[in-house]
Design a protein around this motif. Structure first.
Motif, PDB file in Angstrom:
ATOM      1  N   VAL A  99      -4.887 -38.816  47.406  1.00  0.00           N
ATOM      2  CA  VAL A  99      -4.247 -40.049  46.544  1.00  0.00           C
ATOM      3  C   VAL A  99      -5.063 -40.168  45.463  1.00  0.00           C
ATOM      4  O   VAL A  99      -6.098 -40.338  45.319  1.00  0.00           O
ATOM      5  N   VAL A 100      -4.311 -40.201  44.049  1.00  0.00           N
ATOM      6  CA  VAL A 100      -5.031 -40.629  42.919  1.00  0.00           C
ATOM      7  C   VAL A 100      -4.450 -42.083  42.619  1.00  0.00           C
ATOM      8  O   VAL A 100      -3.109 -42.462  42.554  1.00  0.00           O
ATOM      9  N   SER A 101      -5.461 -42.855  42.196  1.00  0.00           N
ATOM     10  CA  SER A 101      -5.039 -44.343  42.268  1.00  0.00           C
ATOM     11  C   SER A 101      -5.673 -45.025  40.874  1.00  0.00           C
ATOM     12  O   SER A 101      -6.718 -44.688  40.725  1.00  0.00           O
ATOM     13  N   GLY A 102      -4.838 -45.795  40.326  1.00  0.00           N
ATOM     14  CA  GLY A 102      -5.251 -46.382  39.121  1.00  0.00           C
ATOM     15  C   GLY A 102      -5.287 -47.871  39.291  1.00  0.00           C
ATOM     16  O   GLY A 102      -4.699 -48.538  39.867  1.00  0.00           O
ATOM     17  N   GLY A 103      -6.172 -48.598  38.599  1.00  0.00           N
ATOM     18  CA  GLY A 103      -6.404 -50.024  38.394  1.00  0.00           C
ATOM     19  C   GLY A 103      -6.292 -50.714  37.217  1.00  0.00           C
ATOM     20  O   GLY A 103      -5.689 -49.793  36.268  1.00  0.00           O
ATOM     21  N   ARG A 104      -6.758 -51.730  36.778  1.00  0.00           N
ATOM     22  CA  ARG A 104      -6.485 -52.392  35.606  1.00  0.00           C
ATOM     23  C   ARG A 104      -7.444 -51.741  34.363  1.00  0.00           C
ATOM     24  O   ARG A 104      -7.049 -51.906  33.228  1.00  0.00           O
ATOM     25  N   GLY A 105      -8.321 -51.043  34.916  1.00  0.00           N
ATOM     26  CA  GLY A 105      -9.081 -50.173  33.827  1.00  0.00           C
ATOM     27  C   GLY A 105      -8.159 -49.242  33.108  1.00  0.00           C
ATOM     28  O   GLY A 105      -8.495 -48.835  31.970  1.00  0.00           O
ATOM     29  N   LEU A 106      -6.820 -48.991  33.558  1.00  0.00           N
ATOM     30  CA  LEU A 106      -5.888 -48.139  32.742  1.00  0.00           C
ATOM     31  C   LEU A 106      -5.299 -48.817  31.597  1.00  0.00           C
ATOM     32  O   LEU A 106      -4.780 -48.075  30.841  1.00  0.00           O
ATOM     33  N   LYS A 107      -5.516 -50.212  31.670  1.00  0.00           N
ATOM     34  CA  LYS A 107      -5.050 -51.077  30.431  1.00  0.00           C
ATOM     35  C   LYS A 107      -3.628 -51.176  30.234  1.00  0.00           C
ATOM     36  O   LYS A 107      -3.180 -52.451  29.730  1.00  0.00           O
ATOM     37  N   GLY A 108      -2.565 -50.196  30.821  1.00  0.00           N
ATOM     38  CA  GLY A 108      -1.477 -50.560  30.657  1.00  0.00           C
ATOM     39  C   GLY A 108      -0.552 -49.435  30.942  1.00  0.00           C
ATOM     40  O   GLY A 108      -0.952 -48.213  31.258  1.00  0.00           O
ATOM     41  N   PRO A 109       0.700 -49.692  31.556  1.00  0.00           N
ATOM     42  CA  PRO A 109       1.578 -48.786  32.121  1.00  0.00           C
ATOM     43  C   PRO A 109       1.700 -47.587  31.133  1.00  0.00           C
ATOM     44  O   PRO A 109       2.127 -46.399  31.614  1.00  0.00           O
ATOM     45  N   TRP A 165      -0.436 -44.350  31.999  1.00  0.00           N
ATOM     46  CA  TRP A 165      -0.439 -43.717  33.382  1.00  0.00           C
ATOM     47  C   TRP A 165      -0.394 -42.090  33.419  1.00  0.00           C
ATOM     48  O   TRP A 165      -0.354 -41.666  34.428  1.00  0.00           O
ATOM     49  N   GLY A 166       0.298 -41.782  32.256  1.00  0.00           N
ATOM     50  CA  GLY A 166       0.078 -40.088  32.084  1.00  0.00           C
ATOM     51  C   GLY A 166      -0.949 -39.396  32.525  1.00  0.00           C
ATOM     52  O   GLY A 166      -0.883 -38.533  33.366  1.00  0.00           O
ATOM     53  N   ILE A 167      -2.241 -39.903  32.298  1.00  0.00           N
ATOM     54  CA  ILE A 167      -3.242 -39.179  32.881  1.00  0.00           C
ATOM     55  C   ILE A 167      -3.532 -39.249  34.431  1.00  0.00           C
ATOM     56  O   ILE A 167      -4.005 -38.526  35.106  1.00  0.00           O
ATOM     57  N   VAL A 168      -3.285 -40.360  34.772  1.00  0.00           N
ATOM     58  CA  VAL A 168      -2.999 -40.526  36.424  1.00  0.00           C
ATOM     59  C   VAL A 168      -2.072 -39.500  36.818  1.00  0.00           C
ATOM     60  O   VAL A 168      -2.625 -38.780  37.887  1.00  0.00           O
ATOM     61  N   GLU A 169      -0.794 -39.483  36.574  1.00  0.00           N
ATOM     62  CA  GLU A 169       0.292 -38.490  36.834  1.00  0.00           C
ATOM     63  C   GLU A 169      -0.178 -36.953  36.511  1.00  0.00           C
ATOM     64  O   GLU A 169       0.016 -36.453  37.757  1.00  0.00           O
ATOM     65  N   ASP A 170      -0.904 -36.748  35.632  1.00  0.00           N
ATOM     66  CA  ASP A 170      -1.241 -35.412  35.504  1.00  0.00           C
ATOM     67  C   ASP A 170      -2.276 -34.804  36.505  1.00  0.00           C
ATOM     68  O   ASP A 170      -2.109 -33.740  37.057  1.00  0.00           O
ATOM     69  N   LEU A 171      -3.263 -35.749  36.701  1.00  0.00           N
ATOM     70  CA  LEU A 171      -4.180 -35.417  37.557  1.00  0.00           C
ATOM     71  C   LEU A 171      -3.430 -35.225  39.135  1.00  0.00           C
ATOM     72  O   LEU A 171      -4.066 -34.142  39.806  1.00  0.00           O
ATOM     73  N   ALA A 172      -2.848 -36.427  39.477  1.00  0.00           N
ATOM     74  CA  ALA A 172      -2.083 -36.113  40.637  1.00  0.00           C
ATOM     75  C   ALA A 172      -1.182 -34.926  40.926  1.00  0.00           C
ATOM     76  O   ALA A 172      -1.461 -34.317  41.829  1.00  0.00           O
ATOM     77  N   LYS A 173      -0.674 -34.684  39.803  1.00  0.00           N
ATOM     78  CA  LYS A 173      -0.019 -33.353  39.848  1.00  0.00           C
ATOM     79  C   LYS A 173      -0.798 -32.166  40.050  1.00  0.00           C
ATOM     80  O   LYS A 173      -0.500 -31.338  40.780  1.00  0.00           O
ATOM     81  N   GLY A 214     -10.508 -46.629  37.385  1.00  0.00           N
ATOM     82  CA  GLY A 214     -10.656 -48.045  36.650  1.00  0.00           C
ATOM     83  C   GLY A 214      -9.916 -48.890  37.554  1.00  0.00           C
ATOM     84  O   GLY A 214      -9.688 -50.104  37.449  1.00  0.00           O
ATOM     85  N   ILE A 215     -10.594 -48.950  38.915  1.00  0.00           N
ATOM     86  CA  ILE A 215     -10.570 -50.019  39.896  1.00  0.00           C
ATOM     87  C   ILE A 215     -11.866 -50.514  40.420  1.00  0.00           C
ATOM     88  O   ILE A 215     -12.884 -49.695  40.697  1.00  0.00           O
ATOM     89  N   SER A 216     -12.094 -51.697  40.433  1.00  0.00           N
ATOM     90  CA  SER A 216     -13.699 -52.255  40.511  1.00  0.00           C
ATOM     91  C   SER A 216     -14.114 -52.109  42.151  1.00  0.00           C
ATOM     92  O   SER A 216     -15.376 -52.054  42.238  1.00  0.00           O
ATOM     93  N   GLY A 217     -12.973 -52.154  43.028  1.00  0.00           N
ATOM     94  CA  GLY A 217     -13.497 -51.862  44.469  1.00  0.00           C
ATOM     95  C   GLY A 217     -13.407 -53.451  44.910  1.00  0.00           C
ATOM     96  O   GLY A 217     -14.556 -53.583  45.755  1.00  0.00           O
ATOM     97  N   ALA A 218     -12.752 -54.311  44.837  1.00  0.00           N
ATOM     98  CA  ALA A 218     -12.780 -55.597  45.441  1.00  0.00           C
ATOM     99  C   ALA A 218     -12.434 -55.450  47.046  1.00  0.00           C
ATOM    100  O   ALA A 218     -11.885 -54.673  47.286  1.00  0.00           O
ATOM    101  N   ILE A 219     -12.821 -56.206  47.667  1.00  0.00           N
ATOM    102  CA  ILE A 219     -12.953 -56.156  49.220  1.00  0.00           C
ATOM    103  C   ILE A 219     -11.304 -56.021  49.728  1.00  0.00           C
ATOM    104  O   ILE A 219     -11.254 -55.308  50.537  1.00  0.00           O
ATOM    105  N   GLN A 220     -10.901 -56.778  49.207  1.00  0.00           N
ATOM    106  CA  GLN A 220      -9.164 -56.611  49.494  1.00  0.00           C
ATOM    107  C   GLN A 220      -8.826 -55.045  49.217  1.00  0.00           C
ATOM    108  O   GLN A 220      -7.963 -54.782  49.994  1.00  0.00           O
ATOM    109  N   HIS A 221      -9.259 -54.608  48.017  1.00  0.00           N
ATOM    110  CA  HIS A 221      -8.456 -53.433  47.808  1.00  0.00           C
ATOM    111  C   HIS A 221      -9.179 -52.323  48.811  1.00  0.00           C
ATOM    112  O   HIS A 221      -8.666 -51.441  49.389  1.00  0.00           O
TER     113      HIS A 221
END
Ligand code: FAD
Lengths: 321, 248
Positions: free
Chosen positions: A202-212, A215-223, A263-270
């Motif tokens: 699973v490749v996961s993105g957080g707020r560090g991605l700045k905006g929808p 997401w291309g870089i997330v999807e490319d890596l996932a692919k 770009g995910i900080s790693g909050a306890i709920q996450h």
């Protein structure tokens, strides 16, 4: 006796999560000195005899078209009849959305104790005790089933599917099937995509991605990795990504072999939703991000620079041009 | 139209989970309790929205457990709802036992719509809704992300493995709710004042079987520690994942 595994299908094909459940059920049968059998509801195009590879001897197939779509009430009644016909005392499900809809109903109908989200084989030295995920990944519990019939719903990626050489006997099974009360008015399937809960990577993105739009870089890596995509809660809340991608304590709890957090900080709920991943990779520009404490591998740096490079390296490894 | 919303309490999402008495019981000292987020944010808030659209709807809240639930129930009533019912029991570990209590209240009350959260974030059973539906012989829509009422018909969206589908079903129905259904709300002062005088009925449990026992608990093993890779050497990460971790 017998262990009966529910082999879940979608559009005529057996789901991947089912193979794990079949192998798991076959192992329980072996440990308890009985045989493993499977049940398939609805029309299928797959060769059901091939389920024998995973250790089941028989496959009860109820090829009734009223069962092509999941209606929890109708499925439950049908399954209860097959349970009766087969004389099964242990029922195994893959803990996916279908199981969540029907296993509890079946539990109530048969007065059969249910372990939802099992992560290990039952311990039968003193009754029937199964380890399960609780507190959304923060702990495990050992649950004893006090009933004659026992239902276990197996967490994804908790037991390895092992394919051998057997061929199962397919038993066409006729039972009375009620007509569904729930009408499916439309269905929207993301074709070909790996469902998040079943994915091994699973490749996961957080707020560090700045905006929808990024997401291309997330999807490319996932692919490149053959992975499913996920996201943190604020990302889903802002509608950057669909709700079903939200992982964490209030989203999906997942347990892939590899979880890559960008770009995910790693909050306890996450963390609660992802900390059962076997290997966690964190890429974050902040060396102090709490996620690094829960990670196996980490890179401190800018995702916008690193992720495209990572994708290239993965492609190289896999020989994708 | 009568709606019943089932509420459970869970440790706050930031709670550190530990156990006591030889790992047989949750250590409750220092744990803050909240309404299970799926029950509150999605089931309850959506029910309140439906009642805002149609004020003739009667909305009851239900919780199964001891008097320690009362503050949580008052908090829920501060968000909305006409009255609450608590089934008074200390037996709250077996889903079937709890579902049997809910089913009994539902039978007595003749509800058209019974709503639960998708799962609780503590025991993650995702079982109560399905069990209640079976005990009442009603249709069940699990993991619903949308719910609208049109007369005696409910229109819903629900998550399926790898997608979403739209459903239509005649009431009465049991629905388990997840994200998408509504947005979280915070109670306002008027709500908090009103909640104080809303009825909270305490009823005694009916006899029911317990199908499971929680024997003991275990914490996940601690991670060995993170291995850092330089940002200039991304290829090294791929090599480690392939050769050392063997996950790609
Ligand atoms: C009751 C409750 C339930 C919750 N449930 C969940 C849940 O289920 N799931 C969940 O995820 N959250 C949940 N949360 C929210 C959680 O507390 C956090 O707020 C959330 O996880 C933060 O998301 P994030 O990491 O994407 O964003 P942020 O915390 O804003 O982190 C963004 C990260 O990106 C990094 N970054 C920024 N730019 C770059 C760059 N260019 N390159 C590399 N790194 C960069 C930053 O250093 C930062 O670490 C819940 C909160 C509450 C109160």
């Amino acid at each position: 006796m017998a262990v009966l595994i529910f082999a879940d299908q979608a559009e005529g094909h057996i789901k991947k999560a089912t193979y794990e459940a079949l192998s798991y059920g076959a192992k329980i049968a072996e440990l308890t000195g009985t045989t493993a059998e499977a049940v398939v509801l609805g029309s299928v195009s797959d060769d059901l005899g091939a389920l024998g590879q995973y250790g089941v001897k028989k496959v009860y197939h109820v090829a009734n078209e009223a069962l092509n779509h999941l209606d929890a009430q109708v499925y439950t009644k049908a399954l209860a009849e097959v349970v009766q016909q087969s004389g099964a005392t242990v029922l195994v499900f893959a803990h996916n959305l279908t199981a969540r809809a029907i296993a509890p109903r079946l539990s109530a109908r048969l007065k059969a104790g249910l372990v939802a989200g099992a992560v290990g084989l039952p311990d039968t030295t003193n009754g029937f005790v199964v380890k399960k995920n609780v507190f959304s990944g923060k702990a495990y519990a050992f649950v004893k089933l006090n009933t004659d019939i026992k239902i276990v719903s197996l967490n994804p990626n908790a037991y390895k599917a092992v394919a051998g050489t057997g061929v199962a006997e397919v038993v066409p099974t006729t039972i009375t099937v009620d007509s569904p009360k729930v009408k499916v008015t439309s269905s929207d399937k993301v074709a070909g995509e790996v469902p998040l809960t079943e994915a091994t990577v699973v490749v996961s993105g957080g707020r560090g991605l700045k905006g929808p739009e990024n997401w291309g870089i997330v999807e490319d890596l996932a692919k490149a990795m053959g992975a499913a995509t996920a996201c943190s809660r604020p990302v889903a809340d802002s509608n950057w990504r669909p709700h079903h991608e939200h992982v964490g304590q209030t989203g999906e709890a997942i347990s892939p072999n590899l979880y890559v957090a960008l770009g995910i900080s790693g909050a306890i709920q996450h963390l609660a939703g992802v900390n059962r991943s076997k290997v966690i990779v964190v890429i974050n520009k902040d060396a102090e991000a709490p996620f690094f404490k829960a990670a196996d591998y980490g890179i401190v740096g800018d995702i916008f620079e690193i992720v495209p490079k990572l994708t290239e390296e993965v492609k190289k490894l896999k020989g994708i041009a | 139209m009568k709606i019943l919303v089932c509420l459970s309490k869970t440790p706050d999402t930031t709670a550190k989970i530990t156990f006591k008495n030889g790992n047989t019981q949750l250590e409750e000292a220092g744990v803050q309790w909240i309404i299970n987020p799926y029950d509150e944010w999605y089931a309850l808030v959506r029910a309140i929205e439906l009642k805002e659209k149609d004020p003739t709807i009667v909305l009851h809240l239900l919780s199964v457990g001891g008097a320690d639930l009362d503050p949580i129930i008052r908090k829920a009533l501060a968000l909305g709802g006409d009255e609450a019912i608590r089934v008074n029991t200390t037996e709250t570990s077996d889903s079937f036992y709890i579902a049997s209590q809910i089913a009994e209240v539902a039978r007595q009350g003749g509800y058209d719509l019974i709503m639960t959260g998708k799962e609780t974030i503590d025991y993650n059973g995702a079982s109560i809704g399905g069990m209640v539906a079976e005990l009442l012989d009603l249709p069940y829509i699990s993991a619903a992300s949308k719910l609208d009422l049109n007369g005696t018909t409910a229109n819903l969206s629900r998550e399926i493995d790898g997608g979403e589908e739209a459903n239509e079903v005649s009431l009465p129905v049991v629905v388990s709710c997840m994200k998408g259904m509504a947005d979280a709300r915070i109670p306002n002062m008027r709500g908090i004042m009103a909640a104080r005088t809303k009825p909270l009925k305490v009823v005694e449990p009916v006899d029911a079987e317990k199908l499971t026992t929680y024997v003991n608990y275990e914490l996940p093993p601690a991670k060995a520690g993170v291995k850092m890779v330089s940002a200039d050497n991304v290829g090294e990460l791929v090599r480690l994942l392939h050769e050392e971790a063997r996950v790609i």
